[in-house]
Design an enzyme around this catalytic site. Structure first.
Site, mmCIF file in Angstrom:
data_model
loop_
_atom_site.group_PDB
_atom_site.id
_atom_site.type_symbol
_atom_site.label_atom_id
_atom_site.label_comp_id
_atom_site.label_asym_id
_atom_site.label_seq_id
_atom_site.Cartn_x
_atom_site.Cartn_y
_atom_site.Cartn_z
ATOM 1 N N SER A 54 -4.516 14.920 18.602
ATOM 2 C CA SER A 54 -3.460 13.925 18.772
ATOM 3 C C SER A 54 -3.658 12.771 17.792
ATOM 4 C CB SER A 54 -3.493 13.384 20.203
ATOM 5 O OG SER A 54 -4.682 12.621 20.405
ATOM 6 N N MET A 55 -2.734 11.843 17.849
ATOM 7 C CA MET A 55 -2.914 10.613 17.089
ATOM 8 C C MET A 55 -4.125 9.876 17.652
ATOM 9 S SD MET A 55 0.886 9.232 16.211
ATOM 10 C CE MET A 55 0.184 8.006 15.118
ATOM 11 N N GLU A 82 -2.199 15.213 7.012
ATOM 12 C CA GLU A 82 -0.865 15.127 7.619
ATOM 13 C C GLU A 82 -0.042 16.380 7.329
ATOM 14 O OE1 GLU A 82 -0.388 12.954 9.764
ATOM 15 O OE2 GLU A 82 -1.673 11.263 9.250
ATOM 16 N N VAL A 83 -0.660 17.517 7.501
ATOM 17 C CA VAL A 83 -0.047 18.795 7.138
ATOM 18 C C VAL A 83 1.178 19.124 7.991
ATOM 19 C CG1 VAL A 83 -0.491 21.283 6.983
ATOM 20 C CG2 VAL A 83 -2.140 19.661 6.099
#
Length: 194
Positions: free
Chosen positions: A26-27, A98-99
């Site tokens: 997650s972030m 950030e794929v």
């Protein structure tokens, strides 16, 4: 804890095929921090490293990859996954951050790079703000030799968090933001909020 592969990557002996490593979560879980750590270690080992990120991700810096803890590493922003094949050259290691923001062609690009003998280290969100698998990440996790899932801390209860809960009223899937837009939530707190 992830143990980095011990394949020999010296100039004298290079395996015929590379591999794919995926760092997901997650972030606020430390994905980019872990990506930077692995890539810096590869540089210490005197491997040739090329790093890429989507050009659309300018939250911290136009070019560098920057973690929430402000650690950074130089990267090349690209508009499409196909550019990576042209720019990777004869490097040993390719880092991708950030794929989830790339289209599905990133899967073919990652496979092609690994088949050329490169170590491909990928970081990205595995789920979007609705808890749905995000973009090409599920496919990349399926084909990777190594998958590391990292976790954040739930801001509501302090438990292990693996959801990125959006706290602003926006419905588009891609919304760049930080703590003003998202919170890390555990399963129970995420489910109670939707």
């Amino acid at each position: 804890m992830f143990l980095e592969p011990t394949h020999s990557r010296s100039a004298q002996h290079k395996p015929s095929l590379g591999w794919i490593e995926v760092i997901c979560g997650s972030m606020f879980s430390g994905k980019t921090e872990e990506l930077i750590r692995r890539l810096k270690r590869a540089k210490i080992a005197q491997l040739r490293v090329e790093i890429f990120k989507p050009a659309s991700d300018t939250r911290y810096h136009d070019e560098d990859i920057v973690s929430h803890n402000q650690n950074s590493i130089r990267s090349t922003p690209v508009l499409s996954a196909s550019e990576i094949l042209l720019l990777a050259g004869d490097c040993d290691v390719v880092g991708l951050d950030e794929v989830q923001f790339f289209d599905e062609s990133i899967v073919e690009v990652a496979n092609s790079l690994a088949n050329q003998g490169k170590r491909v280290v990928i970081a990205g969100l595995d789920m979007d703000f609705k808890g749905i698998p995000f973009g090409p990440m599920p496919h990349l996790m399926a084909i990777a030799e190594y998958v590391t899932k990292v976790h954040a801390v739930c801001v509501q209860c302090g438990d292990v968090a693996n959801y990125s809960y959006r706290i602003v009223d926006k419905e588009e899937t891609v919304l760049l933001g930080e703590t003003e837009s998202y919170q890390a939530r555990c399963r129970a707190c995420f489910q109670a909020s939707i």
